[in-house]
Scaffold this motif. Structure first.
Motif, PDB file in Angstrom:
ATOM      1  N   PHE A  23       1.751  -8.142  -8.858  1.00  0.00           N
ATOM      2  CA  PHE A  23       1.623  -9.213  -7.621  1.00  0.00           C
ATOM      3  C   PHE A  23       0.688 -10.204  -7.822  1.00  0.00           C
ATOM      4  O   PHE A  23       0.848 -11.478  -7.503  1.00  0.00           O
ATOM      5  N   ALA A  33       4.025  -2.291  -2.422  1.00  0.00           N
ATOM      6  CA  ALA A  33       5.059  -3.191  -2.745  1.00  0.00           C
ATOM      7  C   ALA A  33       5.548  -4.162  -1.520  1.00  0.00           C
ATOM      8  O   ALA A  33       5.523  -5.534  -1.525  1.00  0.00           O
ATOM      9  N   ALA A  34       5.781  -3.447  -0.452  1.00  0.00           N
ATOM     10  CA  ALA A  34       5.914  -4.337   0.748  1.00  0.00           C
ATOM     11  C   ALA A  34       4.774  -5.169   1.338  1.00  0.00           C
ATOM     12  O   ALA A  34       4.897  -6.170   1.886  1.00  0.00           O
ATOM     13  N   SER A  91       2.402  -6.508  -0.339  1.00  0.00           N
ATOM     14  CA  SER A  91       2.458  -7.533  -1.311  1.00  0.00           C
ATOM     15  C   SER A  91       3.376  -8.460  -1.166  1.00  0.00           C
ATOM     16  O   SER A  91       2.982  -9.667  -0.974  1.00  0.00           O
ATOM     17  N   TYR A  92       4.639  -8.063  -0.760  1.00  0.00           N
ATOM     18  CA  TYR A  92       5.544  -9.089  -0.415  1.00  0.00           C
ATOM     19  C   TYR A  92       5.191  -9.701   0.756  1.00  0.00           C
ATOM     20  O   TYR A  92       5.473 -11.052   0.633  1.00  0.00           O
ATOM     21  N   THR A 105       4.637 -13.917   0.716  1.00  0.00           N
ATOM     22  CA  THR A 105       5.536 -14.720   1.633  1.00  0.00           C
ATOM     23  C   THR A 105       4.810 -15.505   2.680  1.00  0.00           C
ATOM     24  O   THR A 105       4.997 -16.428   2.988  1.00  0.00           O
ATOM     25  N   PHE A 129       9.647 -15.551  -2.595  1.00  0.00           N
ATOM     26  CA  PHE A 129       9.534 -14.342  -3.704  1.00  0.00           C
ATOM     27  C   PHE A 129      10.634 -13.554  -3.721  1.00  0.00           C
ATOM     28  O   PHE A 129      10.884 -12.988  -2.595  1.00  0.00           O
ATOM     29  N   MET A 161      12.521 -10.166  -4.775  1.00  0.00           N
ATOM     30  CA  MET A 161      11.935  -8.822  -5.385  1.00  0.00           C
ATOM     31  C   MET A 161      13.114  -8.182  -6.358  1.00  0.00           C
ATOM     32  O   MET A 161      13.893  -7.812  -5.482  1.00  0.00           O
ATOM     33  N   VAL A 183      10.859  -5.143   3.701  1.00  0.00           N
ATOM     34  CA  VAL A 183      11.411  -6.126   2.525  1.00  0.00           C
ATOM     35  C   VAL A 183      12.658  -6.316   3.014  1.00  0.00           C
ATOM     36  O   VAL A 183      13.332  -5.311   2.905  1.00  0.00           O
ATOM     37  N   GLU A 218      16.198 -10.244   0.430  1.00  0.00           N
ATOM     38  CA  GLU A 218      15.241 -10.847  -0.633  1.00  0.00           C
ATOM     39  C   GLU A 218      14.757 -10.014  -1.555  1.00  0.00           C
ATOM     40  O   GLU A 218      13.690 -10.007  -2.081  1.00  0.00           O
ATOM     41  N   ARG A 219      15.885  -9.045  -1.866  1.00  0.00           N
ATOM     42  CA  ARG A 219      15.752  -8.153  -3.085  1.00  0.00           C
ATOM     43  C   ARG A 219      17.074  -8.088  -3.640  1.00  0.00           C
ATOM     44  O   ARG A 219      17.950  -8.166  -3.229  1.00  0.00           O
TER      45      ARG A 219
END
Length: 288
Positions: free
Chosen positions: A48, A78-79, A81-82, A86, A93, A95, A134, A138-139
């Motif tokens: 990230f 991860a969430a 950091s997302y 954002t 971004f 993922m 997330v 967006e994944r």
């Protein structure tokens, strides 16, 4: 508002693992050249942080993970950091998430890689339950086979298949129907002929063909065990587009005709450590 993913992007290990200063400079130039997304791999290290540097260096390009290795990250982290990326850079971004490969994951911890479909579903559960989550929009999932593709249809915005042919793109589009994104990676070599192409690409390709997920996917597509074991010309030409700019663009167009929404191009050169900036510029000129 959904981020837009169309046109052609760049998939690059140099943007992730090369000199950070040059990576930022190259990212800004790639955006100016007209590439709509920048894709980076994840085989260890602070993912990230690298994504954040690329987002900071650009204004509108999507930065995507191709792929986030789910065995290397906790969903909650991860969430978080997302959400941070954002908040700082807007909805740019994407993922991309994948299950990687048993030989790589089991190398340090034998037996860790098991039930990859269930592992993906569990990781998505963690992203859904995070605060904030997330969004599924967006994944995307690194889906090669039908079961992972079906999961992507249910729980992501689409698929990001790596090391595939336009025929695989067509199959993915048929399985997903209209709506979900199909975002294939296409490896390319700008070169003068087959001998140069194979000198650059055979050993690179052989490294991937030793991984069961890729080998099995190619067998499903009608290639033979001999094609895979020998890196046959037939297999090489199907997976790597080589030649001049026209030849590269022809393969990109084949993916589009097969149903791809966006194609991310990975340029191979004789020296994988250097940023292929001249080749990126040549491809951008051809796109225009």
């Amino acid at each position: 508002m959904l981020m837009e993913l169309s046109g052609v992007g760049i998939w690059s290990q140099q943007l992730r693992y090369g000199d950070p200063g040059e990576a930022a400079e190259a990212a800004a130039e790639l955006e100016e050249l007209g590439f709509s997304a920048l894709w980076v791999p994840d085989v260890g290290g602070p993912l990230f942080d690298a994504v954040g540097r690329l987002l900071a260096a650009t204004r509108s390009a999507v930065v995507a993970t191709g792929i986030l290795n789910l065995w290397m990250h906790a969903p909650a982290d991860a969430a978080a950091s997302y959400a941070s990326l954002t908040d700082a850079h807007g909805a740019r971004f994407l993922m991309g998430i994948g299950v990687s490969h048993a030989p790589l994951i089991d190398a340090d911890e034998p037996g860790r890689y098991r039930r990859p479909l269930a592992a993906m579903a569990g990781f998505l559960d963690g992203l859904d339950s995070a605060d904030p989550p997330v969004p599924a929009t967006e994944r995307v999932l690194a889906a090669l086979g039908p079961k992972m593709t079906a999961l992507a249809a249910e729980r992501a915005r689409g698929v990001h298949p790596y090391l595939v042919t336009p025929e695989h793109t067509r199959s993915a589009r048929e399985a997903l129907g209209e709506g979900p994104l199909v975002l294939p990676e296409q490896t390319v070599i700008l070169c003068s002929g087959a001998e140069e192409a194979r000198a650059i690409g055979v050993d690179w390709l052989r490294g991937y063909l030793g991984l069961p997920n890729y080998a099995n996917n190619l067998l499903r597509q009608g290639f033979t065990p001999e094609d895979v074991a020998s890196v046959s010309d037939r297999l090489f030409d199907a997976l790597i587009a080589w030649g001049d700019e026209e030849a590269i663009m022809r393969r990109v167009d084949e993916h589009r005709a097969a149903g791809a929404d966006h194609v991310c191009v990975q340029v191979l050169t004789a020296d994988s450590r250097t940023f292929p900036r001249e080749q990126w510029r040549r491809l951008a000129a051809a796109l225009r």
